[in-house]
Design a protein around this motif. Structure first.
Motif, PDB file in Angstrom:
ATOM      1  N   ASN A  18     -33.145  29.691 -26.991  1.00 12.97           N
ATOM      2  CA  ASN A  18     -33.701  28.348 -26.781  1.00 12.97           C
ATOM      3  C   ASN A  18     -34.458  27.868 -28.006  1.00 12.97           C
ATOM      4  O   ASN A  18     -34.410  26.680 -28.360  1.00 12.97           O
ATOM      5  CB  ASN A  18     -34.615  28.342 -25.559  1.00 12.97           C
ATOM      6  CG  ASN A  18     -33.853  28.596 -24.266  1.00 12.97           C
ATOM      7  OD1 ASN A  18     -32.658  28.330 -24.187  1.00 12.97           O
ATOM      8  ND2 ASN A  18     -34.533  29.115 -23.255  1.00 12.97           N
ATOM      9  N   GLY A  19     -35.206  28.819 -28.669  1.00 18.90           N
ATOM     10  CA  GLY A  19     -35.922  28.437 -29.891  1.00 18.90           C
ATOM     11  C   GLY A  19     -34.958  27.981 -30.976  1.00 18.90           C
ATOM     12  O   GLY A  19     -35.206  26.976 -31.664  1.00 18.90           O
ATOM     13  N   ALA A  20     -33.872  28.734 -31.129  1.00 13.23           N
ATOM     14  CA  ALA A  20     -32.859  28.330 -32.108  1.00 13.23           C
ATOM     15  C   ALA A  20     -32.271  26.980 -31.747  1.00 13.23           C
ATOM     16  O   ALA A  20     -32.006  26.137 -32.623  1.00 13.23           O
ATOM     17  CB  ALA A  20     -31.769  29.390 -32.184  1.00 13.23           C
ATOM     18  N   ALA A  21     -32.092  26.774 -30.429  1.00 16.89           N
ATOM     19  CA  ALA A  21     -31.540  25.487 -29.992  1.00 16.89           C
ATOM     20  C   ALA A  21     -32.521  24.349 -30.273  1.00 16.89           C
ATOM     21  O   ALA A  21     -32.128  23.289 -30.788  1.00 16.89           O
ATOM     22  CB  ALA A  21     -31.215  25.545 -28.501  1.00 16.89           C
ATOM     23  N   TYR A  22     -33.830  24.580 -29.942  1.00 13.45           N
ATOM     24  CA  TYR A  22     -34.835  23.540 -30.201  1.00 13.45           C
ATOM     25  C   TYR A  22     -34.956  23.255 -31.701  1.00 13.45           C
ATOM     26  O   TYR A  22     -35.096  22.111 -32.129  1.00 13.45           O
ATOM     27  CB  TYR A  22     -36.188  23.967 -29.645  1.00 13.45           C
ATOM     28  CG  TYR A  22     -36.235  23.998 -28.126  1.00 13.45           C
ATOM     29  CD1 TYR A  22     -35.583  23.038 -27.357  1.00 13.45           C
ATOM     30  CD2 TYR A  22     -36.939  24.995 -27.451  1.00 13.45           C
ATOM     31  CE1 TYR A  22     -35.620  23.072 -25.982  1.00 13.45           C
ATOM     32  CE2 TYR A  22     -36.972  25.039 -26.068  1.00 13.45           C
ATOM     33  CZ  TYR A  22     -36.314  24.076 -25.341  1.00 13.45           C
ATOM     34  OH  TYR A  22     -36.349  24.100 -23.977  1.00 13.45           O
ATOM     35  N   ILE A  29     -32.455  16.002 -35.474  1.00 10.74           N
ATOM     36  CA  ILE A  29     -33.177  14.718 -35.351  1.00 10.74           C
ATOM     37  C   ILE A  29     -33.726  14.291 -36.708  1.00 10.74           C
ATOM     38  O   ILE A  29     -33.609  13.121 -37.119  1.00 10.74           O
ATOM     39  CB  ILE A  29     -34.304  14.828 -34.313  1.00 10.74           C
ATOM     40  CG1 ILE A  29     -33.705  15.013 -32.909  1.00 10.74           C
ATOM     41  CG2 ILE A  29     -35.211  13.606 -34.359  1.00 10.74           C
ATOM     42  CD1 ILE A  29     -34.729  15.304 -31.841  1.00 10.74           C
ATOM     43  N   LEU A  30     -34.362  15.253 -37.424  1.00  9.43           N
ATOM     44  CA  LEU A  30     -34.892  14.949 -38.753  1.00  9.43           C
ATOM     45  C   LEU A  30     -33.779  14.542 -39.705  1.00  9.43           C
ATOM     46  O   LEU A  30     -33.912  13.569 -40.478  1.00  9.43           O
ATOM     47  CB  LEU A  30     -35.628  16.175 -39.298  1.00  9.43           C
ATOM     48  CG  LEU A  30     -36.182  16.058 -40.731  1.00  9.43           C
ATOM     49  CD1 LEU A  30     -37.209  14.919 -40.815  1.00  9.43           C
ATOM     50  CD2 LEU A  30     -36.801  17.380 -41.179  1.00  9.43           C
ATOM     51  N   GLN A  31     -32.691  15.277 -39.631  1.00 13.90           N
ATOM     52  CA  GLN A  31     -31.551  14.964 -40.488  1.00 13.90           C
ATOM     53  C   GLN A  31     -31.015  13.570 -40.168  1.00 13.90           C
ATOM     54  O   GLN A  31     -30.652  12.801 -41.069  1.00 13.90           O
ATOM     55  CB  GLN A  31     -30.463  16.018 -40.316  1.00 13.90           C
ATOM     56  CG  GLN A  31     -29.254  15.817 -41.221  1.00 13.90           C
ATOM     57  CD  GLN A  31     -28.173  16.850 -40.970  1.00 13.90           C
ATOM     58  OE1 GLN A  31     -28.259  17.586 -39.999  1.00 13.90           O
ATOM     59  NE2 GLN A  31     -27.184  16.902 -41.845  1.00 13.90           N
ATOM     60  N   GLY A  32     -30.961  13.267 -38.878  1.00  5.41           N
ATOM     61  CA  GLY A  32     -30.492  11.942 -38.482  1.00  5.41           C
ATOM     62  C   GLY A  32     -31.402  10.847 -38.999  1.00  5.41           C
ATOM     63  O   GLY A  32     -30.947   9.786 -39.459  1.00  5.41           O
ATOM     64  N   TRP A  33     -32.752  11.126 -38.875  1.00  6.21           N
ATOM     65  CA  TRP A  33     -33.712  10.121 -39.359  1.00  6.21           C
ATOM     66  C   TRP A  33     -33.581   9.934 -40.871  1.00  6.21           C
ATOM     67  O   TRP A  33     -33.561   8.799 -41.362  1.00  6.21           O
ATOM     68  CB  TRP A  33     -35.133  10.580 -39.004  1.00  6.21           C
ATOM     69  CG  TRP A  33     -36.177   9.537 -39.345  1.00  6.21           C
ATOM     70  CD1 TRP A  33     -36.617   8.517 -38.573  1.00  6.21           C
ATOM     71  CD2 TRP A  33     -36.892   9.448 -40.588  1.00  6.21           C
ATOM     72  NE1 TRP A  33     -37.570   7.777 -39.221  1.00  6.21           N
ATOM     73  CE2 TRP A  33     -37.764   8.340 -40.482  1.00  6.21           C
ATOM     74  CE3 TRP A  33     -36.885  10.192 -41.760  1.00  6.21           C
ATOM     75  CZ2 TRP A  33     -38.613   7.951 -41.503  1.00  6.21           C
ATOM     76  CZ3 TRP A  33     -37.735   9.797 -42.779  1.00  6.21           C
ATOM     77  CH2 TRP A  33     -38.589   8.697 -42.656  1.00  6.21           C
ATOM     78  N   THR A  56     -32.645  23.685 -33.912  1.00  7.10           N
ATOM     79  CA  THR A  56     -31.435  22.969 -34.321  1.00  7.10           C
ATOM     80  C   THR A  56     -31.509  21.503 -33.923  1.00  7.10           C
ATOM     81  O   THR A  56     -31.147  20.607 -34.698  1.00  7.10           O
ATOM     82  CB  THR A  56     -30.201  23.623 -33.691  1.00  7.10           C
ATOM     83  OG1 THR A  56     -30.154  25.005 -34.076  1.00  7.10           O
ATOM     84  CG2 THR A  56     -28.929  22.936 -34.142  1.00  7.10           C
ATOM     85  N   VAL A  57     -31.992  21.266 -32.673  1.00 11.74           N
ATOM     86  CA  VAL A  57     -32.131  19.880 -32.213  1.00 11.74           C
ATOM     87  C   VAL A  57     -33.127  19.120 -33.082  1.00 11.74           C
ATOM     88  O   VAL A  57     -32.879  17.981 -33.514  1.00 11.74           O
ATOM     89  CB  VAL A  57     -32.554  19.849 -30.735  1.00 11.74           C
ATOM     90  CG1 VAL A  57     -32.928  18.434 -30.305  1.00 11.74           C
ATOM     91  CG2 VAL A  57     -31.443  20.382 -29.849  1.00 11.74           C
ATOM     92  N   GLY A  58     -34.312  19.769 -33.375  1.00  8.18           N
ATOM     93  CA  GLY A  58     -35.310  19.116 -34.219  1.00  8.18           C
ATOM     94  C   GLY A  58     -34.784  18.832 -35.617  1.00  8.18           C
ATOM     95  O   GLY A  58     -35.013  17.749 -36.180  1.00  8.18           O
TER      96      GLY A  58
END
Length: 661
Positions: free
Chosen positions: A593-597, A604-608, A599-601
Motif C-alpha cells: 500500500n505504501g508503494a501504491a500511495y 499526481i506530482l508528475q501530472g501537476w 506511486t499515486v503521489g
C-alpha cells in the motif's frame, strides 16, 4: 470347476471397477436412476461380491489342493519413466481373497441397509454414489499389485471418507469431524509415502513381488541422516506403520475416529468394519515381509507396543462414554489395537483372522446402533432403556454381536481373540496381561451398553421407540449369523483359516485351555460386574465415580489428548497464522500500500508538473509566438501609406535620438 474359476480370475479387475462405474452412473442419472441410484450401487457391489466369491473359491481350492499356492497376477505397462517401465495390474493371493470377501460382503449389506436408513435424505443419490466410490477405492487397494496403485487407492479411501464423514456438512460438527479425519490421517500418510519411496529407491521397482524379493539384499543397507546410519528395512517398516497408525486410528493418531461418528451410521459401519480402518491392518499384513525381516524386528516391536497401548486406552474410555456410536468407535480402536498387537508379536494369522471376524460383528453393532437411533431419535444411552420390548430384532442381533465382540465361547470373536492372546502369551507375558485386561474391559463396557440401551425400564418417556423396517433388520440378521459362524473356520484342532492364510508360522498353534480359560474368565467377570452395576444396580456406578473421581474425569476427557493436541498444535498454529496475517496486513500489505500511495503521489506530482510546468512552458512559448505574430502582422499589411508612415516615424525617432544624444 477349477478351470472355470481360473477364467473368472481374469475378471478380477472388474471387482473395483464395477463400483467405480456405479459412482459415475449415479452422478450422471441422479434421482432419475433406478432407486434414485441405490439399485445401481447395490447391483454393482453385488456383482463385485459374486466375483469375489469366485476368486475366494479359487484361492481355497488351491490352498487345500496339496500343491504349492501360486498367486495369480496380471499386469501391463502403464508408463515408462526413463528406462524403468511402470506396470499396473492386480494380484490374487490368500490375503487378497479374504479381504475381497470381507469388503464386498459388508459393503453390500451396508448399502442394502442404507435404503431404509437414508430414506428421504435430500442428497440420497449422492450418498450411494459416495458409498460406491468408497467401496471401489478399498477394493482397488486390496487387489493392487504395486506401490503406485496401492497408494492412489489408499488416498482415494481417505478422500471418500472425508466426503462421507462430512456428508451432512451443514452441521458444523460434521464439517469439523471430516476435516479432522482428513488432516490427521494425512499426517500418517506422509510417513507411508516416504516409506514407499524408500522401498522403491532401494528395490528399483514399484512391484510388490519384486520389493519382497529384494528384502534380503536390503538388510545390510543403511540410510545416512547426518552422522547417523539407519538400516533401510526397519526404517521403511516404521514409516509404513505411520500410515497404518493414521488409517487404523492407533495411538496417538486415533483422535479422528470417535469424531467420525458425525457421519451417517451406515458410513460408520463401513469405515469401522471393512474399509478405512481395516486398510491400516491390511497394510501391515500385505507388507509383512518388510516388518518380519527377523525375529528381533524393531518394526514389529513398535507395532506390538502401539497396539497394546491403543487397545487398553480405548477400552478404558469406552467404559464411561454415553454416545452409543462413540462407545462402538472406541471399541473399534481397541479391537484394531488387538489386531496390531497380534501382528506385532508374530501372530500374522491371528491378527488377520480377527480382522475377518471383527468385520461381521462390528458392522452389525454399528448398523444396530443406527436402528436404535432410527427408532428413538437419540444417541445418548442414558436416555434409552427398555428397548428390547419395542425393537426385538435389533435387540437380539445386537446381543449376539456383543457376545461375539466380548469373545464368548463358540462365537466368531472367541476363536480369533483366543488366537491373539495365545500368540501374545507365547511372546510376552506383560503384553498378554494387557490383552486379558482389555478382554475384561470389553465385556464390561459392552454389557453396560446393552443394559442401558435395551434392558431395564425406559429412563425417558419422550422417545417413542419402534422397530426398523425389514430392509434394515434383514442385514442385521445376516450379520448376526456371521457373527456366530464366521469364526468356525478357525475351529480347533482343524483351524482351516490358519491352513489357508499364514506367514511362515508352520502348523497352527495348539488350542490352549489356560489361555482360553483366562480370556473367558476375564470376559465373564466383566459381564458379571456390568450386569451388577448397570442392570440389577446392586453396585452403584456413582460410588466408583466419587471414589475415583480423578480417574473418571481423566477417562471422560479421553486422557485430555484432544486438549493436548489443541494446546500443542492447534493453538500455536492459530498463533502462527494470526501472526502471519498481521504481518501480511501490516508489513506486506503496508509495503504494497505504501508503494501504491507513493506511486499515486508521484503520479499526481508528475501530472501537476507536466500540466503546469512542462505544458505551461510549451503554452507560454506558443502564446508569446502567437502574440508576436499578431503584432508583427501589422508590419506586413501591404498598404503603402502604412509603410510611409512607419518610415516617417522611424526617421523622426532616429533624428530625435541624434539630437538628444
Amino acid at each position: 470347476m477349477p478351470d472355470v474359476l481360473e477364467k473368472v480370475l481374469e475378471l478380477t479387475w472388474l471387482i473395483p471397477v464395477l463400483p467405480m462405474l456405479a459412482f459415475g452412473l449415479i452422478l450422471l442419472t441422479g434421482r432419475k436412476g433406478p432407486g434414485q441410484g441405490a439399485y445401481i450401487a447395490i447391483g454393482a457391489i453385488s456383482a463385485s461380491f459374486l466375483l469375489s466369491v469366485c476368486v475366494a473359491g479359487w484361492a481355497v481350492y488351491h490352498a487345500f489342493s496339496g500343491h504349492e499356492f501360486e498367486p495369480f497376477a496380471r499386469s501391463a505397462v502403464w508408463a515408462v519413466v526413463g528406462e524403468l517401465p511402470i506396470r499396473m495390474g492386480f494380484a490374487v493371493d490368500q490375503l487378497t481373497a479374504m479381504m475381497l470377501i470381507v469388503v464386498s460382503l459388508v459393503a453390500m449389506v451396508v448399502q442394502i441397509y442404507s435404503i431404509g436408513y437414508m430414506h428421504g435424505d435430500a442428497r440420497y443419490p449422492r450418498f450411494f454414489g459416495y458409498l460406491s466410490l468408497f467401496s471401489a477405492a478399498m477394493l482397488g487397494l486390496v487387489v493392487a499389485d504395486n506401490l503406485l496403485l496401492f497408494f492412489v487407492c489408499w488416498e482415494l479411501v481417505g478422500l471418500t471418507s472425508y466426503l462421507l464423514i462430512g456428508f451432512w456438512f451443514e452441521r458444523p460438527s460434521a464439517m469439523r469431524a471430516a476435516k479432522k479425519a482428513f488432516i490427521v490421517t494425512r499426517i500418517g500418510d506422509v510417513g507411508l509415502f516416504l516409506g514407499l519411496m524408500l522401498l522403491f529407491w532401494y528395490a528399483g521397482s514399484v512391484d510388490l513381488k519384486a520389493i519382497f524379493s529384494s528384502i534380503p539384499t536390503m538388510l545390510g543397507l543403511t540410510v545416512s541422516l547426518g552422522s547417523l546410519q539407519i538400516p533401510v528395512v526397519p526404517l521403511a517398516g516404521l514409516l509404513l506403520f505411520a500410515g497404518a497408525v493414521g488409517k487404523s486410528a492407533q495411538f496417538p493418531l486415533h483422535v479422528w475416529l470417535p469424531d467420525a461418528m458425525e457421519g451417517p451410521t451406515p458410513v460408520s459401519a463401513l469405515i469401522h468394519a471393512a474399509t478405512m480402518v481395516a486398510a491400516g491392518v491390511y497394510l501391515v499384513g500385505r507388507m509383512y515381509p518388510v516388518f518380519a525381516y527377523d525375529e528381533a524386528s524393531i518394526s514389529l516391536t513398535v507395532v506390538a507396543i502401539t497396539g497394546a497401548i491403543t487397545a487398553l486406552m480405548a477400552a478404558t474410555i469406552a467404559t464411561v462414554t454415553n454416545d452409543i456410536k462413540r462407545v462402538l468407535a472406541y471399541s473399534t480402536i481397541s479391537q484394531l489395537g488387538y489386531m496390531m498387537l497380534a501382528l506385532g508379536v508374530g501372530g500374522y494369522t491371528a491378527g488377520l483372522f480377527h480382522l475377518l471376524t471383527h468385520a461381521f460383528f462390528k458392522a452389525n453393532l454399528f448398523l444396530g446402533s443406527g436402528s436404535v437411533i432410527h427408532g428413538t431419535g437419540t444417541q445418548d444411552i442414558q436416555q434409552m432403556g427398555g428397548l428390547h420390548r419395542h425393537m426385538p430384532k435389533t435387540h437380539w442381533t445386537f446381543v449376539i454381536s456383543t457376545a461375539a465382540l466380548v469373545g464368548l465361547p463358540f462365537t466368531a470373536g472367541f476363536f480369533s481373540k483366543d488366537e491373539i492372546l495365545l500368540a501374545t502369551f507365547r511372546h510376552s507375558i506383560p503384553l498378554f496381561s494387557i490383552g486379558v485386561a482389555v478382554a475384561f474391559l470389553t465385556a464390561l463396557y459392552m454389557t453396560r451398553l446393552v443394559a442401558l440401551t435395551f434392558w431395564g425400564e425406559p429412563r425417558t418417556h419422550e422417545t417413542h421407540a419402534h422397530e426398523s423396517p425389514n430392509v434394515m433388520t434383514i442385514p442385521l440378521i445376516i450379520l448376526a449369523v456371521l457373527s456366530i459362524v464366521g469364526g468356525w473356520v478357525g475351529l480347533p484342532p482343524f483351524n482351516w483359516f490358519h491352513h489357508f492364510l499364514h506367514f511362515g508360522e508352520g502348523e497352527a498353534p495348539a488350542f490352549s485351555w489356560v489361555v482360553a480359560g483366562l480370556a473367558s474368565s476375564a470376559a465373564f467377570l466383566g459381564i458379571f460386574i456390568g450386569l451388577a452395576m448397570f442392570w440389577k444396580r446392586v453396585i452403584s456406578p456413582a460410588f466408583f465415580r466419587e471414589k475415583f473421581d480423578g480417574l473418571y474425569r481423566l477417562l471422560v476427557n479421553k486422557y485430555y489428548l484432544d486438549e493436548l493436541y489443541w494446546a500443542a498444535l492447534v493453538v500455536p498454529l492459530f498463533w502462527v497464522t494470526r501472526t502471519c496475517n498481521r504481518f501480511d496486513a501490516k508489513v506486506v500489505d503496508g509495503l504494497v500500500n505504501g508503494a501504491a500511495y507513493f506511486t499515486v503521489g508521484l503520479s499526481i506530482l508528475q501530472g501537476w508538473l507536466d500540466k503546469w510546468l512542462v505544458d505551461g512552458l510549451v503554452n507560454l512559448i506558443g502564446g508569446v509566438t502567437k502574440l508576436s505574430g499578431r503584432v508583427l502582422r501589422y508590419t506586413q499589411t501591404g498598404v503603402l501609406q502604412n509603410y510611409v508612415t512607419v518610415i516617417f516615424l522611424g526617421v523622426v525617432v532616429i533624428t530625435l535620438a541624434y539630437l538628444y544624444r
